[in-house]
Design a protein around this motif. Structure first.
Motif, PDB file in Angstrom:
ATOM      1  N   UNK A   7       0.822  -1.204   0.000  1.00 30.42           N
ATOM      2  CA  UNK A   7       0.000   0.000   0.000  1.00 30.42           C
ATOM      3  C   UNK A   7       0.859   1.259   0.000  1.00 30.42           C
ATOM      4  N   UNK A   8       0.404   2.259  -0.735  1.00 29.82           N
ATOM      5  CA  UNK A   8       1.045   3.565  -0.778  1.00 29.82           C
ATOM      6  C   UNK A   8       0.513   4.404   0.389  1.00 29.82           C
ATOM      7  N   UNK A   9       1.410   4.915   1.221  1.00 30.68           N
ATOM      8  CA  UNK A   9       1.016   5.725   2.371  1.00 30.68           C
ATOM      9  C   UNK A   9       0.979   7.201   2.002  1.00 30.68           C
ATOM     10  N   UNK A  10       2.034   7.678   1.378  1.00 31.08           N
ATOM     11  CA  UNK A  10       2.083   9.071   0.952  1.00 31.08           C
ATOM     12  C   UNK A  10       2.672   9.156  -0.452  1.00 31.08           C
ATOM     13  N   UNK A  24      -2.372   8.288  -2.244  1.00 33.14           N
ATOM     14  CA  UNK A  24      -2.309   7.555  -0.973  1.00 33.14           C
ATOM     15  C   UNK A  24      -3.512   6.634  -0.829  1.00 33.14           C
ATOM     16  N   UNK A  25      -3.281   5.432  -0.330  1.00 33.38           N
ATOM     17  CA  UNK A  25      -4.342   4.430  -0.218  1.00 33.38           C
ATOM     18  C   UNK A  25      -4.338   3.443  -1.351  1.00 33.38           C
ATOM     19  N   UNK A  26      -3.712   3.806  -2.481  1.00 32.82           N
ATOM     20  CA  UNK A  26      -3.560   2.852  -3.575  1.00 32.82           C
ATOM     21  C   UNK A  26      -2.590   1.747  -3.185  1.00 32.82           C
ATOM     22  N   UNK A  57      -3.735  -0.647  -7.822  1.00 35.59           N
ATOM     23  CA  UNK A  57      -5.104  -0.966  -7.425  1.00 35.59           C
ATOM     24  C   UNK A  57      -5.656   0.128  -6.524  1.00 35.59           C
ATOM     25  N   UNK A  58      -6.861   0.608  -6.879  1.00 38.03           N
ATOM     26  CA  UNK A  58      -7.541   1.591  -6.042  1.00 38.03           C
ATOM     27  C   UNK A  58      -8.179   0.900  -4.829  1.00 38.03           C
ATOM     28  N   UNK A  59      -8.499   1.666  -3.786  1.00 39.09           N
ATOM     29  CA  UNK A  59      -9.168   1.078  -2.621  1.00 39.09           C
ATOM     30  C   UNK A  59     -10.475   0.369  -2.953  1.00 39.09           C
TER      31      UNK A  59
END
Length: 496
Positions: A7-10, A24-26, A57-59
């Protein structure tokens, strides 16, 4: 180690990732069609080519492809923490099994992670590394790796590590060497378990794999260190293990120092067989001179050469104009009993040279027992008790000392990318925290005088004292005021 992306945080503003629509969130699923396993794997994949093809990938579960012309560099994302892998061995001298009760949960977990071995010099028994992970080490060129061998004799190793499937460590080491990976090795030596003929076989087996075994492109066993077993007062219901006493340590030093020099000559003057400082401190013998140690201070993080490096720096520092910054300072230096004689000698030399008033007090380890004498395993309460006892002995009052110094090794800090690794369910503590969760600001408040970490040498210590003069570190990030050299990283078996 497979997982469904990271997961990407920032996302950094105006970065390539932001331009590509990554938010973020991807989750980064793939790069160049290969699954992203973790932070280290991301770095390997993203830098392989000048243009990165990233599956995101999106949330909500939807996915899209991003094409980024990154020139073989990162794209400006911070990724979620990677969970540290836990050791599957049951070594008879495992320190985690000897922990007293009542500490935070994370201190009872054992890390066994090849990523930490590559990045920070942590030793792994390779118990958690199957063939796929060994192949990953080779493919991603995670070299050198650090391996706890303990014994190359299969039966002896099984007895030491308590895992009947992990006796043949040379098979895994040979697989890495064949792939061109260099290996630093160590053995924790316990009398009657892996010393004597078993230790001689370990030395011979690993030495035959040094210098690439004479084959071009093959990896080498770069070094082998031996460390005396460490036992605490908390070994209830654990196998009987004999401690290394003064006599054993003296015999060991006498027997193996000539062998160290012999292997050094055969290794083009670079030390290969390494004796940890504790052999000398337990034996009550002065550590050897600089030539005894690796030119690059190999396995310094394993306690090989720390004392000698400190002495070398101190000798130069005391002769420098900078040393006058200690003039007139009244400072209490707390440390473990094993390092106290060395530190006392250096403090006396500095006092004579510049007119300082440094005093050294060894702190007794009530938390783990008197057999644990290293500074890095002193808890905050141990150090606080030693400081209070010294103040009482000196009559207390505001004129007691100008500052108290605690060992940097007894504190933890964040240092850059190490924050990418954690243990499941662990709450990250603030910086400047001792093993028992007491913090440096709390100790300073209770003692009523500035309290600072020692740093790795006298120059660092003076910087810290001067920072305290300016009122630095009243909470907040430890690294903003003090040197991080010598501070515990957050991935040890005892941290975060």
């Amino acid at each position: 180690m497979a997982q469904k992306g990271v997961q990407v945080i920032t996302v950094e503003p105006d970065s390539l990732a932001e331009e590509a629509g990554i938010r973020p969130g991807d989750t980064l699923l793939e790069i160049h069609g290969e699954a992203v396993l973790d932070q280290l794997n991301y770095q390997f994949l993203i830098t392989r080519e000048d243009e990165a093809q990233v599956l995101v990938q999106r949330p909500d579960g939807s996915t899209f492809q991003a094409f980024v012309e990154n020139g073989g560099e990162g794209i400006g994302v911070d990724l979620a923490q990677d969970e540290v892998k836990v050791c599957k061995q049951n070594c008879v001298f495992c320190f985690v099994h000897q922990m007293p009760k009542g500490f935070r949960k994370s201190l009872y977990l054992k890390d066994e992670d090849i990523r930490l071995s590559f990045l920070y010099g942590h030793f792994t028994t390779l118990s958690s590394s199957d063939d796929a992970e060994l192949d990953r080490i080779v493919r991603e060129r995670l070299s050198p790796i650090h391996v706890s061998v303990h014994a190359t004799d299969p039966a002896a190793r099984v007895k030491v590590v308590g895992n009947p499937r992990e006796g043949h460590i040379l098979r895994k080491i040979d697989r890495l060497l064949e792939g061109g990976i260099d290996v630093h090795t160590q053995a924790v030596v316990a009398p009657g378990l892996n010393d004597g003929a078993i230790w001689q076989q370990t030395v011979d087996d690993l030495w035959s794999r040094s210098l690439g075994g004479g084959k071009e492109g093959r990896g080498s066993v770069l070094s082998l260190s031996c460390v005396p077993v460490g036992l605490t007062a908390h070994r209830e219901n654990l196998p009987s293990v004999q401690d290394v006493d003064t006599a054993f340590a003296r015999d060991w030093v006498a027997r193996w120092m000539p062998e160290v020099r012999k292997h050094t000559r055969a290794n083009d003057g670079e030390p290969w067989l390494l004796l940890a400082d504790e052999w000398f401190t337990r034996a009550g013998i002065e550590v050897p001179g600089r030539a005894f140690y690796s030119r690059s201070w190999a396995q310094l993080e394993n306690g090989v050469g720390l004392v000698r490096r400190f002495l070398e720096h101190s000798r130069r520092f005391i002769k420098s104009p900078r040393a006058k910054g200690f003039a007139g300072r009244r400072v209490l230096l707390l440390t473990g009993s094993s390092f106290a004689p060395t530190l006392s000698r250096v403090a006396a030399e500095l006092n004579r040279a510049v007119g300082s008033h440094l005093r050294v007090v060894p702190a007794r380890n009530f938390s783990f027992g008197d057999s644990v004498t290293v500074a890095g395993l002193l808890c905050g309460e141990d150090l606080k008790y030693a400081a209070h006892a010294d103040r009482d002995a000196k009559g207390g009052g505001p004129g007691w000392v100008d500052a108290v110094v605690v060992p940097s090794a007894s504190l933890r800090t964040h240092t850059g990318p190490t924050d990418q690794y954690t243990l499941r369910g662990v709450v990250v503590r603030e910086e400047g925290t001792f093993l028992d969760d007491l913090t440096l600001p709390q100790m300073a408040a209770e003692l009523g005088v500035p309290t600072v970490p020692s740093g790795a040498n006298l120059s660092h210590l003076l910087d810290h004292l001067e920072a305290a003069d300016r009122g630095a570190f009243r909470g907040g990030a430890l690294a903003s005021a003090f040197h991080t050299a010598g501070l515990n990283l957050p991935q040890g078996a005892y941290n975060p």
